[in-house]
Design a protein around this motif. Structure first.
Motif: not given
Length: 774
Positions: A109-112, A504-505, A513-520
């Motif tokens: 969130t912070d980066v975006l 996001i949390a 892991f799938i959601a994490l990869c998609a978000l990244l």
């Protein structure tokens, strides 16, 4: 269904084992570097705006001073951001598997969020963003735990450190009002003491100001910048903390003497020295304290991972109560972070874009206004003027005259074309900005009160601008609108940070892991997209595409000087008209939308030229006032007629396609393309003539004027015949006639332009130009 999904995720996570957490720690490391880049790009305004706005020292010197401050601050950093470990939530209530998700949500969130504000050129608070991101992600995880255990909302109090969070939020909001008020008061008193003619004041005046300002900045360095550094074996910082009044008095005496020697005997400008020292101090404090806004969360995640790995306990069972214990960060990590910050400071164009926003809002006098007035800004200005008019009657006339005399600004005419070379404000105001910001931040730090350095430095700058009467009746509504936009952006930061981090949390917790990869991946795509958009915007703002204000002082000088503008306008008009016809022929909505942006930009630039008429007339020779001013005003009227017709052509074409009306018939498109070719021929010759300043060709071009009007008349007659026999679409008929009549008006404007130059140009007269100002 949800239980089945959760079961699948647990199995998948079990199979991944420790690898998923290693991946998350690596991802957090990459996000930390990215956050440093976007964070510095936004926070650089805190320590650059005073030096850059006053132009007290060169840009290169400003950057070198700031870089040294950042390097020194990074090496003397407090090392660990406690708010990331235990300031917002109670770490003992969470296990490692939950904490790592909170940290991951915060960093994404912070980066975006910070990159979004950088792209807009709007300053925001990295402290506020990190606080509300931690709060949002922690609340989301706490709600998941509470719902799983069957508890109610009242159970949230055990997970969230509500008292600390409330204190931080209220402290930050309160600092906004205090910074603005104190900044305005100190600037007003400083101006009464020094006036705008500060170079003419007795040496003791500058020495007193220098003693106060440098004392405040030195105290700021020791309290805020070096409060956690192990320098001087703690003796000096202990003395400052226990004998504050004595320390300040001794410092004032010392720096008053130094300032007097520098100004009286060495002929040095004490205000320039204050600005250099203040820039260094704020840059050092930024690196020493705000650094952990960017790397505090990843470092906390890394140390949590190390503790969990050494424990041998399952991630879902390992309590994170260890986060409550302060742990110092490796100096090598801090040094690396400082190096990244320095490189970003030198290379980031977004940092300069954000800085320009604050400098423009604090700017003295008129200029290009970035923000448009709104209802609220108009009402605030109207109420303020009425309140001031009522209050002024209560002040004795003699006192009013004395204050007005001290606040009187030296009159010096500067052509508008040279305004961009002038400082946005003088060195006195820049010194006050740095001094007041240093004092406020020092006091808050010594009293352990939370605040945002961005909010303080920005509001101090706005307060000093108001006290300096930089917001005149010509610019007040624009400046107030800008301040309201920035403050609104701060609230937007808090709301978005909370909601986005919580979302996001939640997604990572249930998506794994799938959601994490998609978000990244989404985060990476958005960052690249914003970068390309910003780069494209820079490329579009070319020097040759910006219409220059006339600065000549005679009619022949205006003719010669404005030729480049005419070539520019005609060439761009030709492209926009062709783009409108081609987009209409292909029913290409995106091309027409882009075309609309092009004509909107051109219209704004022509309007900007009209806004500069006052400065142009002030600059004319007495012998040229009548002829040159009439010529220039007539010229601008013709250009406005041309752009208005072009704007209408582009707008109706876009509206027609956007509303999904029938396409024009092949014969209509063919006729429009024939007309486009003739207009392209006329505009091409016109552009070439003005570019080469070969005004002798204009006569032959004017002889062909009837061919253009005859062509349009013939096409109108054909469309009338088609309408009576075969045309079935009223919309198409209306559009076609509109395009023909506006095209005719465009040609009329072009012919008037040629006639104006043909009549007024005299090659035997040497153009007179303005004198160059030092």
């Amino acid at each position: 269904m949800l239980r089945i999904y959760n079961g699948i995720f647990v199995i998948f996570q079990f199979q991944m084992g420790e690898n998923i957490y290693i991946f998350m720690v690596i991802a957090l490391g990459v996000l930390a570097i990215t956050d440093l880049v976007v964070g510095v790009s936004n926070d650089a305004v805190n320590f650059l705006n005073s030096a850059l706005g006053s132009k007290a020292i060169s840009f290169r010197t400003v950057m070198i001073v700031a870089s040294i401050g950042i390097a020194f601050g990074a090496m003397s950093s407090s090392g660990m951001m406690e708010v990331a470990r235990k300031g917002i939530f109670n770490p003992s209530e969470f296990v490692f598997a939950e904490i790592i998700i909170i940290f991951m949500a915060v960093m994404i969130t912070d980066v975006l969020l910070l990159d979004f504000f950088n792209t807009l050129g709007m300053p925001t608070s990295t402290t506020v963003s990190i606080v509300f991101e931690l709060l949002g992600a922690a609340v989301a995880m706490a709600l998941i735990k509470v719902s799983a255990s069957g508890g109610g909302f009242e159970a949230l109090g055990g997970y969230i450190n509500t008292d600390k969070a409330t204190e931080i939020i209220l402290g930050i909001l309160l600092s906004v009002a205090i910074a603005f008020t104190i900044g305005a008061i100190v600037q007003f008193l400083s101006r009464l003491l020094i006036s705008f003619r500060f170079k003419e004041q007795p040496k003791w005046v500058g020495s007193v100001f220098g003693g106060l300002a440098i004392t405040a900045i030195i105290y700021f360095i020791l309290v805020k910048g070096l409060k956690s550094a192990n320098l001087f074996n703690g003796t000096l910082t202990e003395f400052v903390a226990t004998q504050t009044e004595l320390f300040l008095l001794l410092n004032f005496v010392l720096w008053f003497g130094v300032s007097y020697v520098l100004t009286r005997f060495l002929q040095q400008n004490i205000y320039r020295i204050i600005i250099v020292l203040g820039t260094f101090a704020l840059a050092m404090a930024f690196a020493g304290n705000d650094l952990v806004n960017f790397i505090g969360v990843p470092i906390a995640a890394l140390q949590s991972f190390q503790d969990w790995s050494a424990s041998g306990i399952a991630a879902s069972d390992y309590s994170m109560e260890g986060l409550a214990v302060a742990v110092r960060t490796s100096p090598y990590l801090l040094l690396l972070s400082g190096l990244i910050m320095i490189l970003t400071l030198w290379l980031s164009t977004k940092a300069r874009y954000v800085t320009e926003t604050e400098i423009n809002l604090a700017r003295e006098g008129e200029g290009e206004e970035r923000f448009q007035p709104n209802f609220l800004s108009r009402q605030i200005v109207k109420f303020s003027i009425q309140a001031f008019d009522n209050a002024i009657h209560a002040i004795p006339k003699g006192l009013q005259d004395k204050v007005s005399k001290r606040m009187e600004k030296p009159l010096r005419y500067i052509p508008k074309g040279k305004l961009q070379d002038l400082p946005a404000f003088d060195m006195v105001r820049a010194s006050v900005n740095l001094m007041v910001a240093s004092v406020l931040i020092s006091i808050a730090t010594s009293m352990k009160l939370p605040l945002s350095t961005t909010y303080v430095t920005f509001m101090v700058a706005m307060g000093t601008s108001l006290a300096d009467r930089a917001w005149g009746s010509e610019s007040a509504v624009y400046r107030v609108a800008g301040v309201l936009n920035v403050i609104g952006g701060w609230f937007f930061t808090a709301i978005c940070a909370f909601v986005a981090a919580a979302t996001i949390a939640y997604l990572i917790h249930f998506g794994g892991f799938i959601a994490l990869c998609a978000l990244l991946i989404i985060a990476a795509v958005l960052l690249v997209r914003n970068y390309l958009k910003h780069t494209r915007k820079k490329v579009e703002i070319k020097v040759e595409d910006i219409l220059r204000k006339a600065e000549s002082s005679s009619i022949q000088g205006v003719i010669e000087e404005s030729a480049a503008n005419i070539a520019n306008v005609v060439n761009r008009s030709n492209k926009i008209y062709t783009g409108a016809i081609n987009g209409l022929a292909r029913h290409d909505l995106e091309a027409l939308k882009k075309n609309n942006k092009g004509i909107a930009k051109l219209s704004r630039e022509v309007d900007g030229l009209k806004d500069s008429v006052y400065y142009f007339i002030k600059n004319l020779d007495e012998s040229s006032v009548g002829g040159a001013s009439n010529f220039y005003i007539t010229l601008l009227g013709i250009l406005q007629d041309l752009t208005q017709s072009l704007e209408y052509v582009s707008k109706v074409s876009y509206t027609h396609v956007r509303n999904n009306h029938k396409k024009l018939k092949y014969t209509q498109i063919k006729e429009l393309k024939e007309l486009d070719q003739k207009i392209e021929e006329l505009f091409g010759k016109t552009s070439s003539t003005f570019k080469t300043r070969d005004f002798g060709k204009i006569g032959s071009m004017l002889n062909e004027r009837d061919t253009y009007f005859d062509l349009i008349s013939a096409k109108i007659e054909k469309q009338v015949a088609r309408t009576r026999t075969e045309e079935t679409s009223p919309k198409n008929t209306t559009l076609y006639f509109s395009l023909l009549t506006e095209s005719k008006d465009m040609i009329k404007a072009a012919i008037k332009l040629l006639e104006l130059y043909y009549i007024e140009h005299d090659s035997s007269v040497e153009p007179a130009r303005i004198e160059k100002h030092a």
